[in-house]
Scaffold this active site. Structure first.
Site, mmCIF file in Angstrom:
data_model
loop_
_atom_site.group_PDB
_atom_site.id
_atom_site.type_symbol
_atom_site.label_atom_id
_atom_site.label_comp_id
_atom_site.label_asym_id
_atom_site.label_seq_id
_atom_site.Cartn_x
_atom_site.Cartn_y
_atom_site.Cartn_z
ATOM 1 N N GLU A 286 56.599 -10.900 -34.594
ATOM 2 C CA GLU A 286 56.901 -11.507 -35.984
ATOM 3 C C GLU A 286 57.623 -12.766 -35.766
ATOM 4 O O GLU A 286 57.574 -13.750 -36.696
ATOM 5 C CB GLU A 286 57.249 -10.821 -36.949
ATOM 6 C CG GLU A 286 55.986 -10.110 -37.758
ATOM 7 C CD GLU A 286 56.399 -9.335 -38.915
ATOM 8 O OE1 GLU A 286 55.729 -8.496 -39.361
ATOM 9 O OE2 GLU A 286 57.586 -9.417 -39.458
ATOM 10 N N HIS A 307 50.634 4.823 -14.586
ATOM 11 C CA HIS A 307 49.186 5.785 -14.046
ATOM 12 C C HIS A 307 48.071 5.053 -15.189
ATOM 13 O O HIS A 307 46.955 5.461 -15.231
ATOM 14 C CB HIS A 307 49.191 7.227 -14.271
ATOM 15 C CG HIS A 307 50.209 7.803 -13.129
ATOM 16 N ND1 HIS A 307 49.886 8.413 -12.077
ATOM 17 C CD2 HIS A 307 51.366 7.734 -13.034
ATOM 18 C CE1 HIS A 307 50.935 8.675 -11.404
ATOM 19 N NE2 HIS A 307 52.021 8.189 -12.061
ATOM 20 N N LYS A 421 46.100 -9.885 -45.691
ATOM 21 C CA LYS A 421 46.422 -8.958 -47.216
ATOM 22 C C LYS A 421 45.570 -10.010 -48.197
ATOM 23 O O LYS A 421 45.092 -9.443 -49.041
ATOM 24 C CB LYS A 421 47.917 -9.330 -47.411
ATOM 25 C CG LYS A 421 48.966 -8.611 -46.633
ATOM 26 C CD LYS A 421 50.124 -8.726 -47.480
ATOM 27 C CE LYS A 421 51.438 -8.123 -46.462
ATOM 28 N NZ LYS A 421 52.758 -8.551 -46.794
HETATM 29 O O1 PA5 Z 1 59.766 -8.119 -41.064
HETATM 30 C C1 PA5 Z 1 59.246 -8.111 -42.033
HETATM 31 O O2 PA5 Z 1 59.404 -8.872 -43.061
HETATM 32 C C2 PA5 Z 1 57.946 -7.393 -42.496
HETATM 33 O O3 PA5 Z 1 57.491 -6.568 -41.200
HETATM 34 C C3 PA5 Z 1 58.257 -6.265 -43.333
HETATM 35 O O4 PA5 Z 1 59.297 -5.505 -43.102
HETATM 36 C C4 PA5 Z 1 56.946 -5.390 -43.574
HETATM 37 O O5 PA5 Z 1 55.746 -6.183 -43.991
HETATM 38 C C5 PA5 Z 1 57.154 -4.384 -44.985
HETATM 39 O O6 PA5 Z 1 57.536 -5.196 -46.166
HETATM 40 P P1 PA5 Z 1 58.170 -4.560 -47.368
HETATM 41 O O7 PA5 Z 1 59.668 -4.115 -46.913
HETATM 42 O O8 PA5 Z 1 58.405 -5.722 -48.172
HETATM 43 O O9 PA5 Z 1 57.391 -3.570 -47.843
#
Ligand code: PA5
Length: 446
Positions: A286, A307, A421
């Site tokens: 990310e 494996h 989303k």
């Molecule tokens: O790194 C990030 O910001 C995302 O992966 C969030 O952790 C994930 O989308 C969950 O978001 P939230 O904590 O707002 O529910």
């Protein structure tokens, strides 16, 4: 006590001057990070978290964990992405992937709200039958669909089984200080709440209440965890590539990417690290994968995956390099016994430890992969304990931030996560998305 980087298996792939050539860019990345002048500088809270964390809240986390350990058989941790991976990785690293099956005086811990699978959620509800359940719902935004669905289901379950008033005492909410529907709801219901600091993004949040409450509920020493991270904070502060292994790791992976190694394979020879691989994948995937750039982070557990994927790593297209986690002190030990009949022909191993055999598997593999065209970095971790883990977490977070700056991307945002989303909401008919629905349905042939 520190995590150290070995680069000897880069020989033949990367020359030492190629790493050194990045020093000026690393200096600039270090400066941007510490002066807060780089992209995403509103999200640098994790940088000083190991020393600047909220001590009053930390004490409340420990008290809540103590209460959960006393009055709970199953703790359901609801969250997705950065709101669950760190806690799960830490518990498996420190306790075991089989934590729930072990004899212990701490609750079983299951993770919910990290998918939209009805089967997974129904199975967790079944596991809860007849047992004392508490819930830690974690969402920084407080609006994420997956955890929101799971929380609705488990809130209803608790209210039906123990009543509304008792349910309030068994729900712990970790969310934004002020914003989001979860915060408003938690305040209205009077749940105990913990804060995800404004300046700490989800995937950098394991050392906040997001990770600390479940980790402490599992009986891990979160003080030692923070001390290990504080040690890293202090040790990894020098921009010099000669002395800062965290920056050397960032530089090495950057050089490898420039040479066409677009996939980094995180390798461990201990199953307790498997979920750490998942946490690391989110952190790097990310943070770096944007603007058409980035390394693709993948992870494996060896020798298990030798494996399955071993063939590709040895012999497939040269797009990979490996980063291998190795422990100085092995997490467990077992000695191979002599067998009078030796029908399996294994007596040449009699009297030797499995750790030694595992080490030979690593040595043999790293050389074979090098011969096959896959270079490796090796990260040496002192032990599978809290201090080492705290250090390792901080090491990876800082290397990730510097890697992002070396690539010229913002390591603290995740604009790409929004696309699925939007489409999902439109297809589900969420108010506000009407315009997109018809277009998407036509593309899907619906
Ligand atoms: O790194 C990030 O910001 C995302 O992966 C969030 O952790 C994930 O989308 C969950 O978001 P939230 O904590 O707002 O529910």
């Amino acid at each position: 006590m520190s995590v150290t980087l070995e680069t000897r298996y880069l020989e033949g792939f990367v020359r030492s001057h190629e790493l050194g050539a990045l020093q000026t860019q690393v200096n600039a990345a270090h400066e941007m990070l510490h002066a807060g002048t780089g992209l995403g500088s509103d999200f640098l809270g994790w940088l000083t978290l190991p020393t600047d964390y909220n001590k009053e809240e930390f004490a409340r986390i420990q008290a809540a964990a103590e209460r959960i350990r006393r009055d709970t058989d199953i703790l359901i941790v609801i969250g997705i992405g950065g709101s669950y991976l760190g806690a799960r990785a830490a518990i498996e690293f420190l306790k075991s992937p089989n934590y729930n099956a072990k004899k212990k005086d701490t609750p079983d811990i299951y993770f919910a709200g990290n998918s939209i699978s009805a089967a997974a959620l129904s199975e967790l509800l079944e596991l809860c039958e007849g047992r004392r359940v508490s819930v830690n719902v974690i969402s920084k935004s407080g609006t994420t669909t997956e955890p929101a669905i799971a929380f609705r289901v488990f809130r209803d379950y608790l209210e039906r089984t123990v009543g509304h008033e008792e349910a309030k005492k068994r729900i712990y909410a970790t969310t934004d200080r002020a914003r989001g529907t979860l915060k408003a709801f938690a305040d209205r219901e009077g749940y105990e709440t913990f804060v995800v600091p404004d300046d700490v993004g989800g995937r950098y949040s394991v050392l906040t209440a997001v990770g600390l409450l479940p980790i402490a509920a599992a009986g891990c020493d979160i003080t030692a965890l923070m001390e290990g991270a504080a040690e890293a904070q202090k040790a990894l502060n020098d921009p010099s590539l000669d002395s800062n292994d965290c920056y050397r790791y960032a530089a090495a992976r950057n050089v490898l990417l420039r040479k066409g190694r677009a996939v980094e394979l995180m390798v461990s020879y201990e199953p307790c690290c498997t979920m750490m691989g998942e946490w690391w994948k989110q952190l790097y995937g990310e943070s770096e994968g944007k603007d058409g750039k980035g390394l693709f982070p993948a992870s494996v557990t060896f020798s298990t995956d030798l494996h399955s994927l071993g063939q590709f790593v040895q012999d497939g297209s040269n797009i990979l390099f490996e980063t291998v986690l190795q422990f100085d002190r092995n997490p467990g030990e077992l000695i191979i016994q002599e067998d009078a009949e030796n029908v399996d022909g294994l007596n040449f191993l009699a009297g030797r430890s499995m750790s030694e055999i595992n080490r030979k598997a690593f040595e043999g593999t790293v050389l074979a992969h090098s011969d096959g065209g896959t270079p490796s970095l090796v990260l040496r971790v002192p032990a599978a304990d809290e201090r080492s883990l705290g250090y390792l977490i901080y090491f990876f977070e800082k290397a990730c931030a510097v890697s992002g700056y070396l690539l010229g991307v913002n390591p603290f945002d995740q604009p790409g996560v929004e696309s699925y989303k939007r489409n999902m909401f439109a297809l589900l008919g969420k108010p506000g998305y009407e315009g997109e629905k018809a277009v998407l349905e036509k593309r899907l042939g619906l």
